[in-house]
Design a protein around this motif. Sequence first.
Motif, PDB file in Angstrom:
ATOM      1  N   GLU A  46      64.525  64.481 -41.196  1.00  0.00           N
ATOM      2  CA  GLU A  46      65.392  64.564 -42.376  1.00  0.00           C
ATOM      3  C   GLU A  46      64.542  64.498 -43.646  1.00  0.00           C
ATOM      4  O   GLU A  46      64.748  65.270 -44.587  1.00  0.00           O
ATOM      5  CB  GLU A  46      66.418  63.434 -42.345  1.00  0.00           C
ATOM      6  N   SER A  47      63.557  63.615 -43.652  1.00  0.00           N
ATOM      7  CA  SER A  47      62.665  63.487 -44.809  1.00  0.00           C
ATOM      8  C   SER A  47      61.844  64.756 -45.015  1.00  0.00           C
ATOM      9  O   SER A  47      61.677  65.219 -46.149  1.00  0.00           O
ATOM     10  CB  SER A  47      61.745  62.285 -44.597  1.00  0.00           C
ATOM     11  N   LEU A  48      61.339  65.319 -43.931  1.00  0.00           N
ATOM     12  CA  LEU A  48      60.581  66.569 -44.044  1.00  0.00           C
ATOM     13  C   LEU A  48      61.447  67.681 -44.640  1.00  0.00           C
ATOM     14  O   LEU A  48      60.986  68.440 -45.491  1.00  0.00           O
ATOM     15  CB  LEU A  48      60.065  66.997 -42.668  1.00  0.00           C
ATOM     16  N   ALA A  49      62.685  67.768 -44.215  1.00  0.00           N
ATOM     17  CA  ALA A  49      63.589  68.811 -44.719  1.00  0.00           C
ATOM     18  C   ALA A  49      63.859  68.636 -46.208  1.00  0.00           C
ATOM     19  O   ALA A  49      63.983  69.620 -46.938  1.00  0.00           O
ATOM     20  CB  ALA A  49      64.896  68.797 -43.936  1.00  0.00           C
ATOM     21  N   ARG A  50      63.908  67.384 -46.660  1.00  0.00           N
ATOM     22  CA  ARG A  50      64.145  67.124 -48.090  1.00  0.00           C
ATOM     23  C   ARG A  50      63.024  67.682 -48.966  1.00  0.00           C
ATOM     24  O   ARG A  50      63.233  67.937 -50.147  1.00  0.00           O
ATOM     25  CB  ARG A  50      64.307  65.625 -48.344  1.00  0.00           C
ATOM     26  N   GLY A  51      61.839  67.892 -48.388  1.00  0.00           N
ATOM     27  CA  GLY A  51      60.721  68.464 -49.135  1.00  0.00           C
ATOM     28  C   GLY A  51      60.819  69.972 -49.310  1.00  0.00           C
ATOM     29  O   GLY A  51      59.975  70.583 -49.937  1.00  0.00           O
ATOM     30  N   LYS A  89      71.789  66.924 -33.430  1.00  0.00           N
ATOM     31  CA  LYS A  89      71.849  65.865 -34.448  1.00  0.00           C
ATOM     32  C   LYS A  89      70.687  66.016 -35.438  1.00  0.00           C
ATOM     33  O   LYS A  89      70.893  65.923 -36.659  1.00  0.00           O
ATOM     34  CB  LYS A  89      71.800  64.487 -33.784  1.00  0.00           C
ATOM     35  N   ALA A  90      69.488  66.253 -34.928  1.00  0.00           N
ATOM     36  CA  ALA A  90      68.321  66.424 -35.806  1.00  0.00           C
ATOM     37  C   ALA A  90      68.508  67.639 -36.713  1.00  0.00           C
ATOM     38  O   ALA A  90      68.257  67.572 -37.923  1.00  0.00           O
ATOM     39  CB  ALA A  90      67.052  66.563 -34.979  1.00  0.00           C
ATOM     40  N   ASN A  91      68.960  68.743 -36.143  1.00  0.00           N
ATOM     41  CA  ASN A  91      69.159  69.960 -36.932  1.00  0.00           C
ATOM     42  C   ASN A  91      70.224  69.759 -38.001  1.00  0.00           C
ATOM     43  O   ASN A  91      70.076  70.226 -39.132  1.00  0.00           O
ATOM     44  CB  ASN A  91      69.542  71.122 -36.027  1.00  0.00           C
ATOM     45  N   ASP A  92      71.300  69.076 -37.640  1.00  0.00           N
ATOM     46  CA  ASP A  92      72.370  68.816 -38.613  1.00  0.00           C
ATOM     47  C   ASP A  92      71.852  67.970 -39.777  1.00  0.00           C
ATOM     48  O   ASP A  92      72.196  68.229 -40.935  1.00  0.00           O
ATOM     49  CB  ASP A  92      73.562  68.138 -37.944  1.00  0.00           C
ATOM     50  N   LEU A  93      71.027  66.970 -39.477  1.00  0.00           N
ATOM     51  CA  LEU A  93      70.456  66.134 -40.535  1.00  0.00           C
ATOM     52  C   LEU A  93      69.534  66.949 -41.440  1.00  0.00           C
ATOM     53  O   LEU A  93      69.573  66.811 -42.667  1.00  0.00           O
ATOM     54  CB  LEU A  93      69.683  64.955 -39.934  1.00  0.00           C
ATOM     55  N   MET A  94      68.720  67.811 -40.837  1.00  0.00           N
ATOM     56  CA  MET A  94      67.814  68.635 -41.637  1.00  0.00           C
ATOM     57  C   MET A  94      68.591  69.599 -42.517  1.00  0.00           C
ATOM     58  O   MET A  94      68.275  69.780 -43.688  1.00  0.00           O
ATOM     59  CB  MET A  94      66.843  69.399 -40.732  1.00  0.00           C
ATOM     60  N   ARG A  95      69.633  70.199 -41.961  1.00  0.00           N
ATOM     61  CA  ARG A  95      70.426  71.160 -42.742  1.00  0.00           C
ATOM     62  C   ARG A  95      71.245  70.475 -43.836  1.00  0.00           C
ATOM     63  O   ARG A  95      71.508  71.075 -44.878  1.00  0.00           O
ATOM     64  CB  ARG A  95      71.311  71.973 -41.816  1.00  0.00           C
ATOM     65  N   ALA A  96      71.640  69.231 -43.610  1.00  0.00           N
ATOM     66  CA  ALA A  96      72.344  68.483 -44.655  1.00  0.00           C
ATOM     67  C   ALA A  96      71.393  68.180 -45.820  1.00  0.00           C
ATOM     68  O   ALA A  96      71.806  68.169 -46.979  1.00  0.00           O
ATOM     69  CB  ALA A  96      72.928  67.194 -44.087  1.00  0.00           C
TER      70      ALA A  96
END
Length: 143
Positions: free
Chosen positions: A42-47, A83-90
């Motif tokens: 999730e943190s990586l996706a926020r970048g 779950k991981a993908n949903d968190l990254m996409r959120a």
Amino acid sequence: MFTQYTIANFKLENRSVRSATATGTCEVTSGIPEQQFYNLYESLARGHPGLIIQEHSFVSIRGNAGPKHLGIHSDDMIKFHKKANDLMRAANSSIRICCQLAHAGPNGIATDKIDVNTATISDLEEVVQQFLEAAVRAKQKTF
């Protein structure tokens, strides 16, 4: 670097790619992600990378390369990847996610690992089938 990029029909927000790196954030032998795994991705996706290539995901228990690696070896694993993908996409609605399918073969940690020097045609066909099934699972999690 920060402009959109297209590879075939695969459109990325930018050219920044987080490559597959084993994080050691999954349960020791099952490959089920722990909370730390979800927090990290999730943190990586926020970048806002254009693409995250998720870490080594073993397609078979016999193909697990090491303790605490991510698994995609059974249908039970789909919900954890989703779950991981949903968190990254959120965290980043334009992110693209790829799953790195892997089998460690003779370098795995299983006691009954496949040795390419003594493997039968049936052993190799089984591994091919495991990759196919894992690819279907990966697609079901909406990669």
